[in-house]
Design an enzyme around this catalytic site. Structure first.
Site, short mmCIF file in Angstrom:
data_model
loop_
_atom_site.label_atom_id
_atom_site.label_comp_id
_atom_site.label_asym_id
_atom_site.label_seq_id
_atom_site.Cartn_x
_atom_site.Cartn_y
_atom_site.Cartn_z
N ARG A 174 11.79 -0.39 11.92
CA ARG A 174 11.37 -1.42 13.13
C ARG A 174 11.75 -2.87 13.05
O ARG A 174 11.33 -3.96 14.31
CB ARG A 174 9.94 -0.97 13.58
CG ARG A 174 9.22 -1.19 14.80
CD ARG A 174 7.92 -1.33 15.28
NE ARG A 174 6.86 -1.61 14.68
CZ ARG A 174 5.30 -0.97 14.33
NH1 ARG A 174 5.66 0.01 15.70
NH2 ARG A 174 4.96 -1.34 14.53
N LYS A 189 9.35 -6.05 0.92
CA LYS A 189 8.43 -5.38 -0.06
C LYS A 189 7.96 -4.45 0.06
O LYS A 189 6.27 -4.52 1.95
CB LYS A 189 7.32 -6.79 -1.08
CG LYS A 189 6.79 -5.94 -1.69
CD LYS A 189 4.74 -6.94 -2.46
CE LYS A 189 4.42 -6.03 -1.40
NZ LYS A 189 3.77 -4.92 -1.42
N ALA A 191 4.72 -0.92 0.60
CA ALA A 191 4.04 -0.72 -0.21
C ALA A 191 4.29 -0.26 -1.82
O ALA A 191 5.00 0.40 -2.14
CB ALA A 191 2.85 -0.25 0.83
N GLY A 245 -0.25 -4.41 7.90
CA GLY A 245 -1.35 -4.00 7.13
C GLY A 245 -2.38 -4.10 7.16
O GLY A 245 -3.45 -4.28 8.77
N SER A 246 -3.21 -4.46 6.31
CA SER A 246 -4.85 -4.56 6.90
C SER A 246 -4.80 -6.40 7.11
O SER A 246 -4.49 -7.28 7.64
CB SER A 246 -5.72 -5.04 5.35
OG SER A 246 -5.31 -5.88 4.63
N THR A 247 -5.65 -6.24 7.85
CA THR A 247 -6.43 -7.34 8.32
C THR A 247 -6.55 -9.11 7.53
O THR A 247 -6.11 -10.13 7.92
CB THR A 247 -7.56 -7.34 9.61
OG1 THR A 247 -7.41 -6.66 10.89
CG2 THR A 247 -8.08 -9.11 9.86
N GLY A 250 -3.54 -10.09 6.44
CA GLY A 250 -2.61 -10.82 7.08
C GLY A 250 -3.10 -11.76 7.22
O GLY A 250 -2.17 -13.08 7.43
N CYS A 301 -2.99 3.00 11.86
CA CYS A 301 -3.78 1.84 12.34
C CYS A 301 -4.11 2.02 13.88
O CYS A 301 -4.76 1.61 14.30
CB CYS A 301 -3.13 0.17 11.89
SG CYS A 301 -1.42 0.81 12.79
N SER A 457 3.20 6.46 20.56
CA SER A 457 4.25 5.23 19.72
C SER A 457 5.29 5.76 20.12
O SER A 457 5.68 6.98 19.82
CB SER A 457 4.40 5.38 18.47
OG SER A 457 3.00 4.38 18.52
#
Length: 495
Positions: A174, A189, A191, A245-247, A250, A301, A457
């Site tokens: 995406r 990169k 995970a 990823g996580s807030t 971010g 998420c 989605s």
């Protein structure tokens, strides 16, 4: 790799995609330090293999490679890029069975879901193979006869990317598919839990003919992830950053990107409401919440995080949902036939879910089914009733197989509760009241809304969050715009 059946005739075995090197400048390379880290199957704890533990030095090299490659890649035509992306997509589709087995082995999701993700991921490559030919500028009407006003769209440059473990294939296609389609080059990169799916995509990109330096993957352990991310964010050669990823992470990356004023795309955490109104088809809503809640063992998420059910149908909904959970969900190794619920990604994730259940029960929630860990990284699909807004499972992103069900009385009340969060990624609701459908769809403060659908989605639609759930959109015809700059050209002196 264990428990993998032989590939179908003509396809490569999954083990052939397991590389012990990263991918930079079209070559398989080790970390400059020589260090590696192990990748573990979350279902059984067995080591799949090891990959390079790269650091800032390795990342800087990859960035320089991508910057050099950009100078020629940006000059290619949309048709040339389209042809290569189409070849890449075809290779992904040809190897869907083996790529799925690889994904399941490192991430844990059931094989059927893994196949769905590979198809989803290939769909992004197909989409952007077409969208790159639709990037168009404009001619603006001029107020001065001797001038012509033009708008050009050009590739933004080297694009840094950090992708998550829960969709280790599709989140790469995406992002990277859009960037490469636009004429950009990539330093990515993946995970640390799921590097092999990323490296498999590199293998197929190379086979498709995508030039050296256009797609570069830097692998690193959790210990080195911070310096790798910081290097990408602060490099003046990188002009775009995309992160899922996580807030919390971010926000940190956004701060780091400020030093060079990068264009940033962020797809961060969610706290998705799932609302069942009194007019809803209860059976359809139950099926919808199963997909919205328990897909990927609740580790997405956009998973339903807070399930609001009107008081008039609350008991009926809970009863029917419990029957489906007990009947249709099977916990086990994702590679085993019939498994619908794989392991959580690691022990820390299990401990978090256990804490959420304990917190809810201590505050008055009732466990209808599940509620316990089953050894290793497995946790039972769980339904909690009498959940309130004071419980952690209502206030925090769960990222696990807990369905907490909350009563509500009125539309105004539940929309207010749904929006009472700093997150705004996805929201779902079931209703057969046409006027209500329009009202609620417009009032929900989220970037994605599912109306009488639990899994929404698709590569063709934009994907992005409001509020603290992110910046920008990915997917669809909007996704490629994130990797383009607008240039205004004024041509004067015309007679």
């Amino acid at each position: 790799m264990d428990n993998l059946a032989p590939p179908k005739p003509g396809a490569r075995p999954a083990s052939s995609f397991v590389y012990d090197k990263a991918f930079v400048n079209g070559e398989w390379v080790a970390a400059s330090s020589g260090k590696t880290f192990e990748v573990v199957n979350p279902a059984n704890g067995k080591v799949i293999g090891s990959v390079p533990d790269m650091d800032a030095t390795d990342t800087e090299r990859a960035i320089k490679v991508a910057y050099k490659a950009f100078q020629s890649w940006k000059e290619t035509t949309a048709k040339e890029r389209s042809t290569l992306l189409r070849k890449w997509a075809n290779l992904v589709n040809e190897n869907i069975e083996e790529l799925s087995k690889l994904l399941t082995s490192e991430m844990g999701k059931p094989l059927a879901e893994a196949k769905g993700e590979i198809t989803y991921g290939g769909g992004f490559l197909e989409l952007f193979a077409e969208e790159c030919k639709r990037v168009e500028g404009d001619i603006i009407q001029t107020p001065v006869k001797s001038r012509r006003l033009l708008v050009l769209k050009q590739p933004i440059g080297v694009s840094g990317m950090i992708t998550p473990w829960n969709f280790p294939n599709a989140m790469i296609t995406r992002k990277a598919g859009a960037a490469i389609a636009a004429g950009c080059t990539v330093v990515l990169k993946p995970a640390e839990d799921t590097p092999y799916s990323a490296l498999a995509l590199c293998d197929l990109a190379k086979e498709a003919g995508i030039p050296a330096g256009v797609l570069n993957v830097v692998t690193s352990s959790r210990n080195n992830a911070g310096q790798v991310g910081k290097t990408i964010c602060e490099s003046p050669l990188v002009t775009k950053m995309s992160f899922t990823g996580s807030t919390a992470v971010g926000k940190l990356l956004l701060q780091q990107c400020a030093s060079t004023v990068k264009k940033v795309s962020l797809e961060l955490g969610g706290n998705a409401p799932f609302i069942v109104f009194e007019s809803a088809d209860v059976d359809a809503a139950v099926q919808g919440v199963m997909g919205a809640k328990f897909r990927c063992s609740g580790q997405t998420c956009v998973c339903a995080n807070r399930i609001f059910v009107h008081e008039s149908i609350y008991d009926e909904f809970v009863q029917k949902m419990a029957v489906v959970v007990e009947k249709d969900l099977k916990l086990g190794d994702g590679i085993d036939p019939g498994t619908t619920q794989g392991p959580l990604i690691n022990k820390k994730a299990v401990e978090k879910i256990e804490a959420h259940v304990q917190d809810a029960v201590s505050k008055g929630a009732k466990v209808v089914c599940g509620g316990k860990s089953k050894g290793g990284n497995f946790f039972e699909p769980t339904i909690l009733t009498e959940v309130t807004n004071e419980m952690r499972c209502s206030r925090e992103e769960i990222f696990g197989p807990i369905a907490g069900i909350i009563r509500f009385k009125t539309e105004e009340e539940v929309v207010g509760l749904a929006n009472a969060t700093s997150s705004g990624l996805a929201g779902y609701f079931y209703s057969r009241d046409f006027s209500q459908i329009w009202r609620v769809a417009e009032r929900l403060e989220s970037g994605l809304v599912g109306v009488n659908e639990g899994v929404i989605s698709t590569p063709d639609a934009p994907f992005g969050g409001w509020k603290e759930s992110g910046l920008g959109s990915e997917g669809g015809r909007y996704g490629i715009e994130e990797y383009l700059e607008i240039k205004y050209v004024c041509m004067g002196g015309l007679q």
